[in-house]
Design an enzyme around this catalytic site. Structure first.
Site, PDB file in Angstrom:
ATOM      1  CB  ALA B  66      -0.910  -0.010   1.223  1.00 23.56           C
ATOM      2  CG  HIS B  67       2.647   2.732  -3.014  1.00 26.95           C
ATOM      3  ND1 HIS B  67       2.209   1.473  -3.383  1.00 26.95           N
ATOM      4  CD2 HIS B  67       2.908   3.384  -4.165  1.00 26.95           C
ATOM      5  CE1 HIS B  67       2.233   1.383  -4.705  1.00 26.95           C
ATOM      6  NE2 HIS B  67       2.645   2.524  -5.210  1.00 26.95           N
TER       7      HIS B  67
END
Lengths: 90, 152
Positions: B66-67
């Site tokens: 996740a980013h």
């Protein structure tokens, strides 16, 4: 040869793809520049590249480009990337 | 390139409960906030990336990275680790369901390359991923990562 690794943001998945694609190219003995790009600049970058590496989700966002678009499932898997680059350039 | 992931993770939770991908990404964001890596706004930015671009950050079977992009919500470069007690679907064509969510915040496009390389070299092995997801506390995750770093 120019290869563009595309992800949404340009910090995570494309960086992984770029690193593993460089390993794959070394093992294949192919001389190529690999550039990491986010989806915003990918269409432009893909115009001058021969190969685009990305995920299935982003491949549809990139749309029609002259470059060969290769979909990678496992970004950690150098073997998968090697095999797909090999069959794309042959 | 002697990077030990155990030293790079600012927050580790194991056996976490998430009802769906949004909750799982929120846990990863909470970890970044707890580690002083990002503010709550970054959590929303990570969720927006999935909504806008789809689940492409599910980079390997069972593993989501996740980013969002570097932004004012990022205080420094860092990673959080969330092992889930039960997997969740992100809607990825090949790599669902997800049992490990790694939150990544970066201040630029370059500073975290060594960490990403180490992450890839550890998580390419499905057996190692399985052991890491089965870990029941932070110490076990750190111990496994240190062990894997020594042998990879």
């Amino acid at each position: 040869m120019k290869i563009v690794a595309v992800c949404g943001m340009g910090i995570g998945t494309s960086v992984l793809l770029k690193m593993n694609a460089e390993k794959a190219l070394r093992s294949l003995g192919i001389d190529a520049d690999v550039e990491a790009a986010d989806i915003g600049v990918a269409r432009g970058a893909a115009r001058t590249a021969q190969v685009v590496l990305t995920s299935a989700e982003l491949a549809t966002e990139i749309g029609d480009v002259p470059a060969k678009v290769i979909v990678i499932d496992n970004f950690f898997d150098v073997a998968e990337i090697t095999q797909k680059i090999q069959s794309a350039v042959e | 390139m002697a990077v030990n992931l155990a030293d790079e993770l600012s927050s580790i939770v194991t056996q976490a409960a998430a009802a769906d991908w949004r909750e799982a990404v929120t846990l990863a964001g909470d970890g970044l906030v707890a580690g002083g890596v990002a503010t709550n706004r970054y959590t929303h930015e990570m969720i927006d990336v999935v909504l806008q671009h789809g689940p492409y950050m599910v980079v390997a079977p069972g593993v989501a990275l996740a980013h969002a992009r570097p932004s004012p919500a990022v205080l420094r470069t860092g990673l959080s680790w969330v092992g889930l007690s039960a997997p969740v679907e992100f809607g990825h064509t090949a790599n669902d369901p997800v049992s490990l969510v790694i939150g990544l915040a970066a201040t630029d496009h370059q500073g975290h390359l060594a960490v990403m390389a180490e992450l890839a070299s550890v998580l390419v092995d499905p057996e190692r991923v399985r052991q890491l997801i089965a870990a029941t506390d932070e110490h076990e995750v750190r111990r496994l990562l240190t062990e894997f770093a020594a042998t990879s």
